[in-house]
Write an enzyme that holds these catalytic residues in place. Structure first.
Site, short mmCIF file in Angstrom:
data_model
loop_
_atom_site.label_atom_id
_atom_site.label_comp_id
_atom_site.label_asym_id
_atom_site.label_seq_id
_atom_site.Cartn_x
_atom_site.Cartn_y
_atom_site.Cartn_z
N LYS A 150 32.85 42.41 52.34
CA LYS A 150 34.26 42.53 51.47
C LYS A 150 33.91 44.05 51.34
CE LYS A 150 37.03 41.78 47.91
NZ LYS A 150 37.97 41.54 48.24
N TYR A 176 22.43 35.90 44.66
CA TYR A 176 21.29 34.61 43.82
C TYR A 176 20.30 34.89 43.82
CZ TYR A 176 25.79 32.34 45.31
OH TYR A 176 26.65 31.89 45.26
N ASP A 211 39.28 37.20 50.43
CA ASP A 211 39.36 37.11 49.35
C ASP A 211 40.87 36.38 50.82
OD1 ASP A 211 39.72 40.09 50.26
OD2 ASP A 211 40.85 40.28 48.60
N ASP A 250 32.85 25.11 50.70
CA ASP A 250 33.17 23.88 49.60
C ASP A 250 34.50 23.78 50.09
OD1 ASP A 250 30.82 23.17 48.55
OD2 ASP A 250 31.13 23.02 46.24
N ASP A 282 29.05 29.75 50.76
CA ASP A 282 28.72 28.38 48.97
C ASP A 282 30.20 28.58 48.65
OD1 ASP A 282 28.27 27.45 47.31
OD2 ASP A 282 27.00 28.88 45.99
#
Ligand code: NAD
Length: 353
Positions: free
Chosen positions: A188, A138, A220, A248, A244
């Site tokens: 990852k 980001y 994943d 959620d 993020d």
């Protein structure tokens, strides 16, 4: 203990009023708490022309912790981006260096039916997701879209410094220490160099916390395990983007947005505490909002900034007892169940305290 109280917009002032009643009880029972309120978000824009006026920022900087409601509303959606209410949260995070976002996903047994998963998978769930807020794709450079139409290239860069990774991994270990002593570090590393560094640093730091069991999981797989067997997790620590998305996903396991608190902490444990939901303009002013996420945000503040786990547990137990007595606001009521007001829910928590 100085708490800055920033109610904000929409349902913010309604749910904050209930949390303030809880503060009053704690104060009555001997905790030395000072509170000071300030306008923030759309309310601050209306009064002062800016969502984060200098006096509000100053109060946040001086206080030990900020209890934040929610900001935003459709009437502000056409303002210039830097004047929109949501900018206030980003401004506070940046100016106060709140780099660690803590989001618990807790399913009170009384509400297990509200989840979209089978109740036996989520009943009693109690996990904490820690998300890094200042680095990653980001913010990384270079970032751009270049080239002519038909041949354009979009670029973002996953960027993490060793210092950024270190401080969030430490938050992960320290948080696990206050809970069930299990930390799952999400990365990852199989395809991303930045994430290999993440894993290497987590492994390096682990010997400093011999009482905490460290596990690594690829993101994943973590996304899959969160819906398959979420009770596997105690604390998960993630970079900005993975956190993020996973936070959620985890919040949906609980089935109710009106129940979930969060914290954003700096390196010294100072923090901003707020519900994960927004200002809910559709129900604002109707006395229909669930104040429990706001009240549970105060409990988090007692635990993580003021190091008062007994006060935190006392508030959480009062919430549990209130739910146990059958009280429900509209968002957590099942079809046909009687619905109570924001004030009635707050009063019941106070009575149960
Ligand atoms: P929202 O979270 O405000 O509402 C989504 C849905 O959940 C609505 O139907 C709402 O009525 C319900 N809901 C939310 N909180 C509730 C509560 N405590 N009790 C009962 N029901 C509740 O999300 P949205 O509608 O997408 O956004 C509304 C505004 O809030 C927007 O301006 C958005 O930018 C802002 N927002 C602010 C924050 C924040 O302050 N941190 C976070 C998210 C969204």
């Amino acid at each position: 203990m100085k708490i800055a109280v920033m109610a904000g917009d929409g349902i913010g002032p309604e749910i904050m009023a209930e949390a303030v009643k809880v503060i009053d009880v704690l104060r009555r029972d001997g905790l030395k708490i000072e509170t000071e309120s300030a306008l923030v978000g759309g309310a601050a824009y209306d009064a002062h022309g800016h969502p984060l006026p200098p006096a509000t920022l100053k109060l946040a900087q001086e206080a030990d912790a900020v209890l934040f409601g929610s900001v935003g509303g459709p009437q502000y959606d056409t303002l210039a981006r830097e004047l929109r209410p949501e900018k206030a949260i980003l401004g506070l995070r940046k100016e106060c260096d709140f780099f660690a976002n803590l989001r618990p996903a807790t399913v009170f047994p009384e509400l297990a039916e509200a989840s979209s998963l089978k109740s036996e998978i989520v009943a009693g769930l109690d996990l904490m997701i820690i998300r890094e807020l200042t680095g990653d794709i980001y913010f990384g450079e270079p970032r751009s879209v270049t080239g002519e139409k038909g041949n354009r290239v979009g670029i973002n860069t996953m960027h993490y410094t060793e210092a950024q990774i270190r401080r969030i991994i430490h938050v992960g270990f320290k948080t696990a220490r206050q809970r069930n002593k299990r930390l799952c570090s999400i990365d990852k590393m199989n395809v991303l160099e930045a994430m290999q560094l993440w894993r290497d640093i987590a492994i390096e730091i682990a010997p400093e916390y011999p009482d905490v069991k460290l596990e690594h999981m690829l993101v994943d797989n973590a996304a899959m395990q969160l819906v398959r067997n979420p009770k596997h997790f105690d604390v998960m620590v993630c970079g900005n983007m993975f956190g993020d998305i996973l936070s959620d996903e985890a919040s949906m396991l609980t089935g109710s947005i009106g129940m979930l608190p969060s914290a954003s902490l700096d390196a010294n444990g100072k923090g901003l505490y707020e519900p994960i939901h927004g200002s809910a303009p559709d129900i604002a002013g109707k006395g229909a909002a669930n104040p429990l996420a706001q009240i549970l945000s105060l409990a988090m503040m007692m635990r993580y900034t003021f190091n008062l786990p007994e006060a935190a547990t006392r508030i959480e137990n009062a919430v549990r007892k209130t739910l146990g007595s059958g009280l429900r606001t509209g968002d957590i009521a099942r079809k046909g169940e009687k619905v109570c007001t924001t004030t009635a829910m707050g009063d019941a928590v106070v009575a149960n305290l």
